[in-house]
Design a protein around this motif. Structure first.
Motif, short mmCIF file in Angstrom:
data_model
loop_
_atom_site.label_atom_id
_atom_site.label_comp_id
_atom_site.label_asym_id
_atom_site.label_seq_id
_atom_site.Cartn_x
_atom_site.Cartn_y
_atom_site.Cartn_z
N GLN A 1 0.83 -1.20 0.00
CA GLN A 1 0.00 0.00 0.00
C GLN A 1 0.87 1.26 0.00
OE1 GLN A 1 -1.58 -1.93 3.82
NE2 GLN A 1 -1.96 0.22 4.23
N LEU A 2 1.95 1.20 -0.78
CA LEU A 2 2.91 2.29 -0.82
C LEU A 2 2.31 3.59 -1.32
CD1 LEU A 2 5.89 3.04 -0.36
CD2 LEU A 2 6.36 2.30 -2.70
N ASP A 3 1.27 3.50 -2.13
CA ASP A 3 0.66 4.72 -2.68
C ASP A 3 -0.02 5.56 -1.60
OD1 ASP A 3 -1.05 2.44 -2.58
OD2 ASP A 3 -2.59 3.56 -3.64
N GLU A 4 -0.17 5.04 -0.39
CA GLU A 4 -0.78 5.80 0.71
C GLU A 4 0.25 6.58 1.52
OE1 GLU A 4 -2.89 3.09 3.17
OE2 GLU A 4 -3.93 2.10 1.51
N ALA A 5 1.53 6.33 1.28
CA ALA A 5 2.59 6.92 2.11
C ALA A 5 2.85 8.37 1.72
CB ALA A 5 3.87 6.10 1.98
N THR A 6 3.55 9.07 2.59
CA THR A 6 4.03 10.42 2.32
C THR A 6 5.56 10.40 2.33
OG1 THR A 6 4.11 11.09 4.65
CG2 THR A 6 2.01 11.38 3.47
N VAL A 7 6.15 11.47 1.82
CA VAL A 7 7.61 11.54 1.78
C VAL A 7 8.18 11.49 3.19
CG1 VAL A 7 9.57 13.01 1.18
CG2 VAL A 7 7.65 12.79 -0.40
N ARG B 1 -0.76 -1.97 -17.30
CA ARG B 1 -1.71 -1.06 -16.67
C ARG B 1 -2.99 -1.73 -16.20
NH1 ARG B 1 -1.05 4.57 -20.10
NH2 ARG B 1 1.20 4.46 -20.30
N SER B 2 -3.25 -2.91 -16.67
CA SER B 2 -4.47 -3.61 -16.26
C SER B 2 -4.22 -4.51 -15.06
CB SER B 2 -5.01 -4.44 -17.42
OG SER B 2 -4.05 -5.40 -17.81
N SER B 3 -3.09 -4.35 -14.41
CA SER B 3 -2.71 -5.24 -13.32
C SER B 3 -3.36 -4.81 -12.02
CB SER B 3 -1.19 -5.26 -13.18
OG SER B 3 -0.72 -3.95 -13.01
N SER B 4 -3.04 -5.58 -10.94
CA SER B 4 -3.71 -5.37 -9.67
C SER B 4 -3.40 -4.01 -9.08
CB SER B 4 -3.31 -6.47 -8.69
OG SER B 4 -1.91 -6.52 -8.52
N ALA B 5 -2.17 -3.52 -9.23
CA ALA B 5 -1.85 -2.16 -8.79
C ALA B 5 -2.32 -1.21 -9.88
CB ALA B 5 -0.35 -2.02 -8.55
N SER B 6 -3.27 -0.34 -9.59
CA SER B 6 -3.89 0.49 -10.60
C SER B 6 -2.89 1.48 -11.18
CB SER B 6 -5.08 1.25 -10.00
OG SER B 6 -4.61 2.20 -9.06
N HIS B 7 -3.26 1.96 -12.36
CA HIS B 7 -2.43 2.95 -13.04
C HIS B 7 -2.30 4.20 -12.18
CE1 HIS B 7 -0.59 5.17 -16.27
NE2 HIS B 7 -1.58 6.05 -16.31
N GLY B 8 -3.41 4.62 -11.57
CA GLY B 8 -3.38 5.80 -10.72
C GLY B 8 -2.47 5.64 -9.52
N SER B 9 -2.46 4.45 -8.92
CA SER B 9 -1.61 4.23 -7.76
C SER B 9 -0.13 4.29 -8.14
CB SER B 9 -1.92 2.88 -7.11
OG SER B 9 -1.58 1.81 -7.97
N ILE C 1 1.10 6.16 -10.53
CA ILE C 1 1.41 7.58 -10.71
C ILE C 1 1.66 8.24 -9.36
CG2 ILE C 1 0.44 9.80 -11.45
CD1 ILE C 1 -0.96 8.32 -13.71
N ARG C 2 0.84 7.89 -8.37
CA ARG C 2 1.05 8.45 -7.03
C ARG C 2 2.38 8.00 -6.44
NH1 ARG C 2 -4.48 7.20 -6.77
NH2 ARG C 2 -4.09 5.24 -5.65
N VAL C 3 2.72 6.74 -6.65
CA VAL C 3 3.99 6.22 -6.13
C VAL C 3 5.17 6.90 -6.83
CG1 VAL C 3 5.47 4.17 -6.04
CG2 VAL C 3 3.10 4.02 -5.32
N ALA C 4 5.04 7.14 -8.14
CA ALA C 4 6.11 7.83 -8.87
C ALA C 4 6.34 9.22 -8.29
CB ALA C 4 5.75 7.92 -10.35
N ALA D 1 4.64 6.12 -15.56
CA ALA D 1 4.07 6.66 -14.34
C ALA D 1 4.43 8.12 -14.12
CB ALA D 1 4.52 5.84 -13.14
N ARG D 2 5.42 8.62 -14.86
CA ARG D 2 5.81 10.03 -14.74
C ARG D 2 5.26 10.81 -15.93
NH1 ARG D 2 11.12 7.74 -13.08
NH2 ARG D 2 11.48 8.28 -10.87
N ALA D 3 4.28 11.65 -15.65
CA ALA D 3 3.73 12.49 -16.72
C ALA D 3 4.75 13.52 -17.18
CB ALA D 3 2.46 13.18 -16.24
N ASP D 4 5.58 13.97 -16.29
CA ASP D 4 6.67 14.88 -16.64
C ASP D 4 7.88 14.53 -15.79
OD1 ASP D 4 6.84 16.61 -14.13
OD2 ASP D 4 4.73 16.89 -14.66
#
Length: 600
Positions: free
Chosen positions: A308-314, A381-389, A391-394, A426-429
């Protein structure tokens, strides 16, 4: 609180000449020493109800004192048992049932000695009243800590644990939404010592009824109470100070207790993902580092964080590195493990590249492999970890990289490996990644040209914003070839949008204009005399880089002849044949800029 009264006679015990006795017309004929207190009592009724006293009296001569040293429950429990034998009124509740029960068992006050004896009455009261009430059961269980071996032998501890677990399960079954209801039971049982708490929570979990989130909240309550480092602020120094109840223990003893407590908590964590927050797991991990917890404990926490790394903060990820063999401020390796665990959720055999290939491909230019890498990542991108998650992790990892880049002892290879572990899509820029490079170069100003070029390979110039490009164009810490590439792609972008780059530094604009004049080397000499010091320095660095650069010309540039996707025909033409020399590239930039100007 429930209580039970036994006996009807008034209390006639008194103290005289350093001994306790009872008012009676009959002379006392039995002397018993209980620890440091002497009792002058009567053989009847004590011997008739206490098997142990019968045996001890048979072994002594007349007038000899019976010794009862280390008596369970002390003199208070003994006196309660003695009063019961005389029929004097005694009160039993959750506050004293455990020591009195242990004392009665020690004296042998069972039905084998006399029918309706004290042990049987205490067990009946325990089962019928105390174990049916939450507070009474909790108090009784806390009392067992002082008589652990006896309470285990008599089954008091196990009965209290089972009773508490049953009441917790019953409470959750009756609550409409147990995950959102106030976990008052969690606060109550947090007063228990770790061993008893662990057994209660195991019994609760084994019931399979209490939601995983409720179990997780209960564990968080307990950890915050007994592990100071797991409080929300998470200051690392607090955990070694101990608490007010440490009883004068040394820092080493407190640390050991807290380490064992932490490892016990980790074993109780529910298996379900999301049962505890990512922030809580990371605070446990920070505490584990400080307390030198076992490697298996820390790796289990890292694995769960990765899920659940996408829930973490720096801030959560800034885990102090306290090992003797590490000079870095933060533990980067464990964050890498978390990221790899997160990415494992998205990998499937047909689309996941071997790690050897990834390591090999890291040596190549990001610009050169952009198209095929993006196509490769689209399959994930169709895997268990969503595309959005992802991007958040990146975004999270790029923020973390900016923090660790400030560390003067941070190895560049670790920084690069962590940056490249994030999927390209995962990096838009690459603005955040550019900030990482900029911070690292400023912190490590002694890097040679080769190292700076190696670091810059993590950047894709096409993904830099206009603001980042402008900053990079003036960044003297960047390799010159990287600066030229940034300018080239910015001019190409301007050609597509029909705009013109007007915010370039004066020296660079002048150099671009003069480089297309078509004059010979004498014009270049004239340019050298006219340009500002900054333009002169840039031109000299450019020529020096062109002559001395031993790497291939496409280190930073896309391979010749490779068409870029989703571009206009003008854009494709600009990239089909990219000049191999920086001077020709500057002419190309000027040409595109001039054509846009004429069109406008």
């Amino acid at each position: 609180m429930k209580f039970m009264k036994l006996g009807t006679r008034p209390d006639t015990f008194f103290t005289t000449e350093a001994a306790r006795s009872i008012s009676s017309d009959v002379t006392t004929d039995l002397k018993i020493q209980v620890d440091n207190s002497l009792y002058n009592l009567h053989k009847f009724p004590l011997l008739s109800k206490c098997l142990r006293l019968q045996a001890l009296w048979a072994e002594t001569t007349d007038g000899e004192i019976i010794q009862l040293s280390n008596f369970p429950g002390g003199i208070e429990a003994f006196e309660t048992c003695a009063k019961f034998c005389y029929g004097i009124t005694v009160t039993i509740s959750a506050l004293n049932i455990v020591p009195v029960r242990c004392a009665a068992a020690y004296l042998g006050m069972t039905d084998g000695a006399d029918r309706g004896n004290l042990v049987g009455k205490l067990d009946a009261f325990l089962n019928s009243c105390i174990l049916r009430r939450w507070k009474d059961t909790l108090v009784t269980l806390q009392q067992t800590r002082q008589y652990m071996a006896l309470c285990e032998e008599f089954g008091i501890t196990s009965r209290c644990i089972d009773a508490l677990a049953s009441m917790i399960i019953s409470h959750c079954c009756k609550t409409n939404n147990p995950t959102k209801s106030r976990n008052s039971w969690a606060e109550d049982i947090s007063e228990l010592g770790m061993d008893l708490y662990w057994r209660v929570m195991l019994a609760v979990k084994s019931g399979g009824v209490v939601p995983a989130r409720s179990v997780g909240k209960a564990l968080k309550v307990y950890a915050r109470k007994w592990l100071p480092n797991v409080a929300k602020n998470g200051k690392s120094g607090e955990i070694l100070e101990g608490d007010d109840d440490s009883g004068g223990e040394s820092v080493k003893e407190v640390t050991l207790k807290q380490r064992l407590l932490l490892e016990k908590i980790v074993t109780l964590l529910p298996a379900e993902k999301g049962s505890v927050s990512c922030g809580f797991l990371l605070r446990l991990l920070k505490a584990g580092n400080i307390l030198n917890a076992s490697a298996s404990c820390k790796m289990e926490l890292a694995r769960r964080v990765g899920l659940q790394l996408d829930e973490a903060t720096v801030t959560d990820l800034l885990i102090p590195s306290l090992t003797y063999d590490s000079e870095t401020v933060y533990d980067v390796d464990i964050v890498m493990n978390m990221l790899e665990e997160f990415m494992l959720q998205s990998q499937s055999p047909p689309t996941s590249p071997p790690r050897e290939r990834l390591v090999c491909e890291r040596r190549r230019s990001r610009s050169a492999e952009n198209v095929e890498f993006e196509l490769h990542e689209n399959g994930r991108r169709s895997s268990s970890a969503s595309h959005g998650s992802k991007i958040r992790v990146a975004k999270l990892i790029d923020g973390y990289l900016q923090e660790i880049a400030k560390d003067p002892n941070m190895p560049m290879d670790k920084l690069i490996a962590l940056a490249e572990a994030v999927p390209e899509f995962a990096r838009a820029d690459h603005d955040d990644l550019y900030r990482v490079v900029d911070i690292y170069l400023k912190t490590h100003s002694g890097l040679d040209k080769s190292a700076r070029k190696k670091l810059c390979r993590i950047l894709d110039c096409k993904k830099l914003s206009v603001e980042a490009c402008m900053h990079a164009a003036q960044n003297e810490m960047l390799p010159l070839r990287m600066v030229v590439q940034v300018l080239f792609f910015e001019q190409a972008r301007s050609a597509i949008t029909g705009s013109q780059v007007t915010n370039l530094p004066n020296g660079i604009n002048s150099l671009l204009a003069k480089s297309n004049s078509g004059d010979d080397e004498n014009d270049m000499s004239e340019l050298q005399r006219q340009e500002s010091k900054k333009s002169e320095t840039l031109r000299m660095r450019l020529e020096e880089d062109e002559i001395s650069d031993s790497e291939s010309d496409d280190v930073f540039m896309p391979r010749r002849g490779r068409l870029m996707r989703n571009g206009s025909s003008r854009f494709k033409a600009a990239f089909c044949v990219i000049p191999s020399k920086p001077k020709k590239m500057m002419n190309k930039i000027w040409t595109m800029n001039k054509s846009v100007t004429e069109r406008n």
